[in-house]
Write an enzyme that holds these catalytic residues in place. Sequence first.
Site, mmCIF file in Angstrom:
data_model
loop_
_atom_site.group_PDB
_atom_site.id
_atom_site.type_symbol
_atom_site.label_atom_id
_atom_site.label_comp_id
_atom_site.label_asym_id
_atom_site.label_seq_id
_atom_site.Cartn_x
_atom_site.Cartn_y
_atom_site.Cartn_z
ATOM 1 N N SER A 168 0.826 -1.199 0.000
ATOM 2 C CA SER A 168 0.000 0.000 0.000
ATOM 3 C C SER A 168 0.871 1.263 0.000
ATOM 4 O O SER A 168 1.658 1.466 -0.923
ATOM 5 C CB SER A 168 -0.952 -0.041 1.203
ATOM 6 N N ASP A 195 0.137 -4.307 -3.978
ATOM 7 C CA ASP A 195 -1.024 -3.448 -4.210
ATOM 8 C C ASP A 195 -0.732 -2.001 -3.800
ATOM 9 O O ASP A 195 -1.304 -1.478 -2.823
ATOM 10 C CB ASP A 195 -2.257 -3.952 -3.473
ATOM 11 N N HIS A 281 -7.375 -5.541 -1.042
ATOM 12 C CA HIS A 281 -6.113 -4.818 -0.883
ATOM 13 C C HIS A 281 -5.091 -5.666 -0.124
ATOM 14 O O HIS A 281 -3.896 -5.659 -0.446
ATOM 15 C CB HIS A 281 -6.399 -3.523 -0.122
#
Length: 499
Positions: A168, A195, A281
Amino acid sequence: MHSMHMHQCYYEACNADPDCLQYCPIIPLHGRSVETNLEKTKWTDVEFKLFTSSNIDSATDFNYNFQFEDLQHSEFVETAKVKFIIHGFFTAYSENNWLGSMKNKLIKDKPFNYNVFVVNWPKFAITLNYLAAKHDTETVGNALAEFIFKLCNFSSLKSSDIHLIGHSLGAHIAGFAGNALKKKGLIIGRITGLDPAGPLFKYDDGTRRLDRFDAAYVENLHTGIGDFIGNGYGFAKPLGDIDFFINGGFAQPDCSLWNLPRNILKYGWVEGFANTYACNHMFAYVLMLEDTEQFSENCQLVGFQCNNYRDYRGGKCNDCGSNGKACAVISLFGEDDRNSGQGYVEPQSSYASIKVYLDTLKKPPYCAQNYAIEIKLAKNSEVPNGKFELTLEGTYFGSARKFVINKDFSIEQDDRKFSCLVQLDKNLGKVTKATIRLYYGIYDLAVFFSKPKIIIDHLNVKYLSNIDKRIRNAWSASMCAEESKTNELINFVPCTYER
């Protein structure tokens, strides 16, 4: 620490010795050549937790301004490579979360191969103000760059032996660190973005987020693409040399809003909401943590280059290309294993990112035995409609295998070919026989009175789930049709010549 040495120019003396400035880490910020005092003050809030085979359960903590003696008296192994794990928004290091699991996997699967640092930045990450956390990714990235610069100068470590793994916002931290080090002449070997965060990064240029120029090789796993709550948190476009779009990049196994009550009961309110709304995610690191020893029968997580997900699902992207670069495999250990992370071993020469697609099974272990099926009609065949049932039979090291697949016929008129992607939980092995049974719905009245004359030239079964071309070829087959007295049931056996 083992076999550690010290450079002639000590870090503390750089400001007093102009000849030593080449070793002095000056990390540019927004075009400035020297860090502000405020920036350096914030750097002290970033922890670098060292784990090795000698201290897998208890970290040795560093910050950016550590001294040579701190490293010398630590468990750091100078002959080992280095991996950094970087968390994202609203997270901090815990032995019980994915950071602890990945640290353990790296050290236990490859003992004595790696020094593992967890980059812990909870003071900036744990906040309800996402905008502030996003802004601070550059601060943390610059602190990481400072730390790596000193690490290389205090030891014989080469920057090419460094791998940054970020989830992230952590992926963009890796990008900022790589970009800052590049300006000092150090090129990070590999960055893996799990991600990479999408919200508020969408319109930033490559200097304001992770991009493919931040390391010698940059790869990304896209699992939850979108702009914010409800439609995903991940960056939608390619950012690296190779970008894996897992299950299309947005629909991951067992990720549904209907799971909220179950997750709240299992994890509590905070983690329950996180495990529900950020499920896609989070799947990027879940997949990276998969135990490959549990994968069945030579299965690997191999992605294939394709224009879009629809074509991939249609079985149209099933070749690694003449140079093998049209496919890639997901691996934590790509730099050590020739059969995994091959893009890292042989960096891409193209200036365009490569998009590869990979579908998984719906439950762990997630590695699917993927096959591309191709049915080629003869020139004198009529075009079928309706549905068909494909039965495949094979032997895998003496074990008989049989799978039945049901599909709708959708023939491409230009090349008179039907193709699709098929997922199995076991390897079919050497294909020995196939049968296609055609059937029609009760509303196909025209077919009831006059069934089309179907002549199939050949059936191709291509195995996709291994990076090794020899293994893919061994489990692939070209099947030819036997004479059939009925138009609805067609038997196939291996062709005696190559199609």
